[in-house]
Design an enzyme around this catalytic site. Structure first.
Site, mmCIF file in Angstrom:
data_model
loop_
_atom_site.group_PDB
_atom_site.id
_atom_site.type_symbol
_atom_site.label_atom_id
_atom_site.label_comp_id
_atom_site.label_asym_id
_atom_site.label_seq_id
_atom_site.Cartn_x
_atom_site.Cartn_y
_atom_site.Cartn_z
ATOM 1 N N ARG A 1 0.860 -1.183 0.000
ATOM 2 C CA ARG A 1 0.000 0.000 0.000
ATOM 3 C C ARG A 1 0.898 1.236 0.000
ATOM 4 N NH1 ARG A 1 -3.419 -2.636 -1.773
ATOM 5 N NH2 ARG A 1 -5.470 -3.136 -0.946
ATOM 6 N N GLU B 1 -2.520 7.520 -4.883
ATOM 7 C CA GLU B 1 -2.882 6.856 -6.142
ATOM 8 C C GLU B 1 -4.353 7.006 -6.517
ATOM 9 O OE1 GLU B 1 -1.861 2.691 -5.138
ATOM 10 O OE2 GLU B 1 -3.986 2.225 -5.413
HETATM 11 P P1 NAD Z 1 -1.389 -11.045 4.925
HETATM 12 O O1 NAD Z 1 -2.366 -10.578 5.936
HETATM 13 O O2 NAD Z 1 -1.363 -12.509 4.556
HETATM 14 O O3 NAD Z 1 0.105 -10.678 5.401
HETATM 15 C C1 NAD Z 1 0.430 -9.486 6.007
HETATM 16 C C2 NAD Z 1 1.556 -9.790 6.982
HETATM 17 O O4 NAD Z 1 1.982 -8.558 7.540
HETATM 18 C C3 NAD Z 1 1.121 -10.697 8.138
HETATM 19 O O5 NAD Z 1 2.016 -11.786 8.261
HETATM 20 C C4 NAD Z 1 1.175 -9.788 9.344
HETATM 21 O O6 NAD Z 1 1.532 -10.460 10.544
HETATM 22 C C5 NAD Z 1 2.250 -8.806 8.912
HETATM 23 N N1 NAD Z 1 2.241 -7.567 9.690
HETATM 24 C C6 NAD Z 1 1.199 -6.951 10.306
HETATM 25 N N2 NAD Z 1 1.630 -5.861 10.951
HETATM 26 C C7 NAD Z 1 2.962 -5.787 10.744
HETATM 27 C C8 NAD Z 1 3.964 -4.896 11.164
HETATM 28 N N3 NAD Z 1 3.676 -3.842 11.949
HETATM 29 N N4 NAD Z 1 5.228 -5.128 10.765
HETATM 30 C C9 NAD Z 1 5.541 -6.188 9.996
HETATM 31 N N5 NAD Z 1 4.624 -7.085 9.566
HETATM 32 C C10 NAD Z 1 3.357 -6.881 9.943
HETATM 33 O O7 NAD Z 1 -1.595 -10.127 3.651
HETATM 34 P P2 NAD Z 1 -1.201 -10.460 2.144
HETATM 35 O O8 NAD Z 1 -2.339 -11.130 1.458
HETATM 36 O O9 NAD Z 1 0.139 -11.088 2.111
HETATM 37 O O10 NAD Z 1 -1.132 -8.983 1.550
HETATM 38 C C11 NAD Z 1 -0.097 -8.073 1.921
HETATM 39 C C12 NAD Z 1 -0.462 -6.698 1.407
HETATM 40 O O11 NAD Z 1 -0.408 -6.718 -0.025
HETATM 41 C C13 NAD Z 1 -1.903 -6.310 1.770
HETATM 42 O O12 NAD Z 1 -1.893 -5.494 2.892
HETATM 43 C C14 NAD Z 1 -2.412 -5.563 0.555
HETATM 44 O O13 NAD Z 1 -2.533 -4.200 0.892
HETATM 45 C C15 NAD Z 1 -1.323 -5.751 -0.504
HETATM 46 N N6 NAD Z 1 -1.849 -6.217 -1.786
HETATM 47 C C16 NAD Z 1 -1.493 -5.535 -2.910
HETATM 48 C C17 NAD Z 1 -1.947 -5.962 -4.154
HETATM 49 C C18 NAD Z 1 -1.552 -5.267 -5.432
HETATM 50 O O14 NAD Z 1 -2.138 -5.532 -6.488
HETATM 51 N N7 NAD Z 1 -0.556 -4.388 -5.425
HETATM 52 C C19 NAD Z 1 -2.794 -7.078 -4.222
HETATM 53 C C20 NAD Z 1 -3.125 -7.747 -3.043
HETATM 54 C C21 NAD Z 1 -2.647 -7.313 -1.828
#
Ligand code: NAD
Length: 331
Positions: free
Chosen positions: A234, A263
């Site tokens: 994000r 964005e």
């Molecule tokens: P997820 O929930 O499986 O993983 C997120 C991880 O971040 C978890 O393991 C969580 O414990 C960790 N986390 C939470 N707080 C934290 C902190 N303070 N410091 C470090 N780690 C922390 O999510 P995901 O499905 O892997 O998605 C990750 C991100 O990717 C989402 O937040 C989403 O915004 C983004 N995303 C982007 C796109 C794109 O097209 N660009 C598509 C899907 C998701």
């Protein structure tokens, strides 16, 4: 059930219509984003479907509820654009698609890193202009480098494991370590060590108060000169102004973004004939070592099919009163 779909693009319509043959919802496609002016378009829809840049703030959700909406199916994983407290107090249920193709996003992050490192974005243009000079296109071997991964959930976990396959040392930071990563040889460390030792850092944690501007002047000061940073998570994980200062000083050697903190005014629209008013973004695009894609990391056929299937399933769960496993806000 009547479902109003905001921010609809031709590819959304294509996949949702195809998979709706098994569900038979009445789908109303609206190209506009959900905002105070467009919320009224959902009047009479028990459910709406929204995307990453739709504004699900208290005012818009009040308007949806006043028009009879009780359920919002987000066709994305992230929900930082939803005021969860307001949704709860309005009795509006919010569902999402928790995982549609984590491989799509992880692979895009790898593609950005490789492209930036080997200057493919510059080489592509040179060759098209008949310029076959390779001066200035030098990169580094990825093999043997240290890669920092912040957030090793579904997407970050896959990214980390891909990078171990490149022969990298992978350092990770997460509030909840992922056992699959540990098994693959990823080492969990504190943020300071990750910042100090990594040659490249990829961001995969969610946007929340604790992670807002995680990459800022202070954290950049801890990093190696010439650090590569990739953000497919994000936009507001990075303080863009601080990143620009660090690019100018050479602290950041390469920045690859699929997301950008402002964005919502730009992405997913064809603005090629407009004067873009965002000076910060325009400045970023002038740097040779900055690579931006417009939030397309998720955009594979497999992901679009999974998004359509899960979103329509979430809507069917709501309609039939079944428990929906993908709720982020329950009534
Ligand atoms: P997820 O929930 O499986 O993983 C997120 C991880 O971040 C978890 O393991 C969580 O414990 C960790 N986390 C939470 N707080 C934290 C902190 N303070 N410091 C470090 N780690 C922390 O999510 P995901 O499905 O892997 O998605 C990750 C991100 O990717 C989402 O937040 C989403 O915004 C983004 N995303 C982007 C796109 C794109 O097209 N660009 C598509 C899907 C998701």
């Amino acid at each position: 059930m009547k479902v109003t779909i905001f921010s609809s693009k031709p590819y959304d319509e294509l996949f949702l219509r195809e998979f709706n043959q098994a569900f038979d919802h009445e789908l109303i496609f609206i190209e506009n984003r959900l905002n105070p002016q467009t919320a009224i378009l959902a009047n009479g829809s028990p459910a709406v479907c929204a995307f990453v840049n739709d504004e699900l703030d208290a005012l818009n959700m009040e308007r949806l509820v006043a028009g009879g909406t009780k359920f919002v199916a987000m066709r994305c994983a992230g929900f930082n654009n939803v005021d969860l407290v307001a949704a709860k107090s309005l009795g509006l249920q919010i569902a999402r698609v928790p995982a549609y193709s984590p491989h799509a996003v992880a692979e895009h992050a790898v593609a950005l890193l490789l492209c930036l490192n080997r200057r493919i974005h510059k080489a592509y243009n040179r060759v098209r202009e008949g310029n076959f000079s390779i001066d200035g296109l030098i990169g580094s071997d990825v093999y043997g480098k240290t890669i920092g991964v912040i957030g090793t959930g579904i997407i970050g976990g896959i990214f980390a494991r891909i990078m171990t396959g490149f022969g990298c040392e992978v350092l990770a930071h997460d509030v909840a370590p992922n056992p699959d990563c540990v098994q693959a040889g990823v080492r969990y460390v504190g943020l300071e060590e990750l910042f100090a030792r990594s040659h490249a850092i990829s961001l995969h944690c969610p946007l929340m108060p604790a992670t807002h501007h995680l990459i800022d002047e202070k954290s950049l000061a801890l990093m190696r000169d010439g650090i590569f940073i990739v953000n497919t998570s994000r936009g507001a994980l990075i303080d863009t102004e601080a990143a620009i200062v660090a690019i100018k000083s050479g602290r950041i050697g390469g920045l690859a973004l699929d997301v950008y903190e402002e964005e919502s005014a730009l992405f997913f629209e064809d603005l090629s004939f407009r004067i873009i008013q965002d000076d910060v973004f325009m400045l970023l695009t002038t740097f040779p070592n900055v690579l931006v894609t417009g939030h397309q990391a998720f955009f594979t056929r497999e992901a679009m099919a999974n998004i359509a299937r899960t979103t329509l399933g979430n809507l069917a769960d709501f309609e039939s009163g079944r428990d929906c496993p993908n709720l982020v806000v329950q009534r």
